[in-house]
Every structure is written in structure tokens, then in C-alpha cells.
Design a protein around this motif. Structure first.
Motif, short mmCIF file in Angstrom:
data_model
loop_
_atom_site.label_atom_id
_atom_site.label_comp_id
_atom_site.label_asym_id
_atom_site.label_seq_id
_atom_site.Cartn_x
_atom_site.Cartn_y
_atom_site.Cartn_z
N ARG A 8 14.16 25.25 46.60
CA ARG A 8 14.41 25.34 45.17
C ARG A 8 13.33 24.51 44.46
O ARG A 8 13.11 23.35 44.82
CB ARG A 8 15.79 24.78 44.86
N TYR A 10 11.66 23.12 40.81
CA TYR A 10 11.86 22.85 39.38
C TYR A 10 10.51 22.53 38.73
O TYR A 10 9.71 21.81 39.31
CB TYR A 10 12.77 21.63 39.18
N ARG A 19 18.82 16.31 42.95
CA ARG A 19 19.13 17.75 43.11
C ARG A 19 19.50 18.04 44.59
O ARG A 19 20.42 18.80 44.86
CB ARG A 19 17.94 18.61 42.72
N VAL A 34 13.99 20.75 48.14
CA VAL A 34 13.86 20.79 46.67
C VAL A 34 12.50 20.19 46.32
O VAL A 34 12.14 19.13 46.84
CB VAL A 34 14.97 19.96 45.98
#
Ligand code: BTN
Length: 238
Positions: A8, A10, A19, A34
Motif C-alpha cells: 500500500r 501513500y 498505517r 506500506v
């Protein structure tokens, strides 16, 4: 095992470790990662902040789950993986400043923050300076900082770190200690510490390697040998 799937990403988040903790609590699989281009509240060890200009550092948090007894030396294995990743990207030599800062020469290129809820999960947070220019580092850093540089990209660093970290978490304890010994940047240096064990809360001595539990062994000026745990102790070079 290998890391990086699922991933994931960001553009901006407070902390990739935060996160990843949420994902781990929600049952995300081992290997999930992440990343972020930018963090607004990046966390460092011992409640310090970690900051990096957007897009110029690898801001990475990987989930290891479950956490088993064989992962006891994880805090030492992770910086070894970072060293190997960096050395495969650029013609440099990396060493580890106990417990888990990665140095090129005497400058910090990466830091590791592991947060865990044993036996369920560990979040392995790594901040690797990839393309930060010297003038972009904040003036108040505790240690001089550097970047991998040499045109290396953040995606290239991510790809190689995923592989090296997968290898490192599977290393047997004796191999971790052996490899760590070869990269121990503090060995034989004079250090000072605060927050040490009862009776030796602060002191000075010569760093003399790492014991089987991952503690830093120091020999004091009076000839005593002490084992300093990574959790509390604050080190300075003397
Ligand atoms: C240290 O040297 O004190 C550890 C720094 C760890 C920073 C990384 S950046 C990605 C991950 N998310 C965080 O909030 N911290 C770690």
C-alpha cells in the motif's frame, strides 16, 4: 519469505509504521508493506521524530506475522538487510551502529524502528535516505547524515530491500551474530551511555561486540563487563 506483496503506497501519511500497525491488527499477511512519499509525523527510535523531503527517501514499513522465537534477533537482522541492499545499489560499504542505524563511513544513511505486538506481529519500519542532498538535512540532527545518492531511485531501493529483508528475517541467530560482527561500527570505540542497567545507569567504556541476546557489551574503565539493552540506553561516542 519475501516482502512487498501486498503493498500500500501513500503520497502522504502521518507514519507508515502507524498505517502498517493498523493493517497488522486487522490481520494483514506477513510480507505486506506500506510505503509513502512523505510522512507528516515520521517516528524514530526513543520517541524522536524522523523527517525526510518528499520523494527522496524510502519510507517503508513491513509486516512480519506471526513473530516467532527464531525472530529474537530481528533488530540486528534488519540493518544487515539494509546494508546489503545499499551495497547492491551503490559502490559503498555499510556498517551498523548498534542497535540498528546504518552508516556509510561515519554518516547515517538509514534508521530502523521496529514496533511489535508479540507473538502476533512486528512492524519493521525503515527510513533509508536515497536522494537527499546534504543541504536538505535538518541542522539539528544527532548524527551526520548521508544518502545513497549516485542516481539511485527510491523504487530501485524498494525492490532490493524487499528481497534482502526477506532473506535476513530467515537467518539463524548464529549467522545474524556473525554477519553483525563484521559490520559492527562501534567495536573498540570509546562510548558513553545513559539509561543503563541498575548500578550502571551511566558510564563510559569500550564497545566490545554484541552478546547472544543482541545486547551491546562494554568494558568499563574499571575493567567491568556490562551488557547494555537496546530499549532504554542512550549512547554517545566519547
Ligand atoms: C531511527 O533512526 O530513529 C529510526 C527511524 C525510522 C524511520 C522510519 S521511516 C518509515 C517508518 N515510519 C515511521 O514513522 N518510522 C519508520
Amino acid at each position: 519469505m519475501s516482502f512487498g506483496s501486498p503493498r500500500r503506497h501513500y503520497r502522504r501519511t502521518d507514519s507508515t509504521n502507524e498505517r502498517a500497525r493498523e493493517l497488522a491488527e486487522a490481520g494483514a499477511p506477513s510480507g505486506a508493506v506500506v510505503t509513502a512519499a512523505e510522512q507528516s509525523s515520521g517516528r524514530g527510535r526513543q520517541s524522536r521524530a524522523w523527517s525526510a523531503p518528499a520523494g527522496k527517501a524510502l519510507l517503508y514499513s513491513a509486516i512480519l506475522s506471526p513473530l516467532e522465537e527464531r525472530h529474537g534477533l530481528l533488530p540486528l537482522a534488519v540493518p544487515l538487510a539494509v546494508c546489503e541492499a545499499v551495497e547492491s545499489l551503490a559502490p559503498v560499504s555499510c556498517r551498523v551502529k548498534w542497535p540498528n542505524d546504518v552508516w556509510i563511513e561515519e554518516e547515517k544513511v538509514a534508521g530502523v524502528l521496529i514496533e511489535a505486538r508479540p507473538p502476533r506481529w512486528a512492524v519493521i519500519g525503515i527510513g533509508l535516505n536515497v536522494a537527499i542532498e546534504p543541504e536538505e538535512f535538518p541542522a539539528e540532527l544527532r548524527w551526520p547524515a548521508t544518502s545513497v545518492g549516485r542516481g539511485v531511485s527510491v523504487p530501485a531501493a524498494l525492490a532490493v530491500l524487499n528481497v534482502r529483508l526477506g532473506e535476513a528475517v530467515g537467518l539463524a541467530a548464529d549467522r545474524v551474530l556473525e554477519e553483525y560482527g563484521k559490520r559492527d561500527a562501534l567495536r573498540d570505540l570509546q562510548i558513553a551511555w545513559e539509561g543503563g542497567p541498575k548500578g550502571s545507569e551511566s558510564g563510559r567504556g569500550r564497545a566490545d561486540g554484541i552478546d547472544e541476546a543482541g545486547n551491546l557489551v562494554v568494558e568499563t574503565e574499571g575493567g567491568r563487563r556490562l551488557a547494555l539493552g537496546a530499549g532504554e540506553v542512550h549512547l554517545t561516542l566519547d
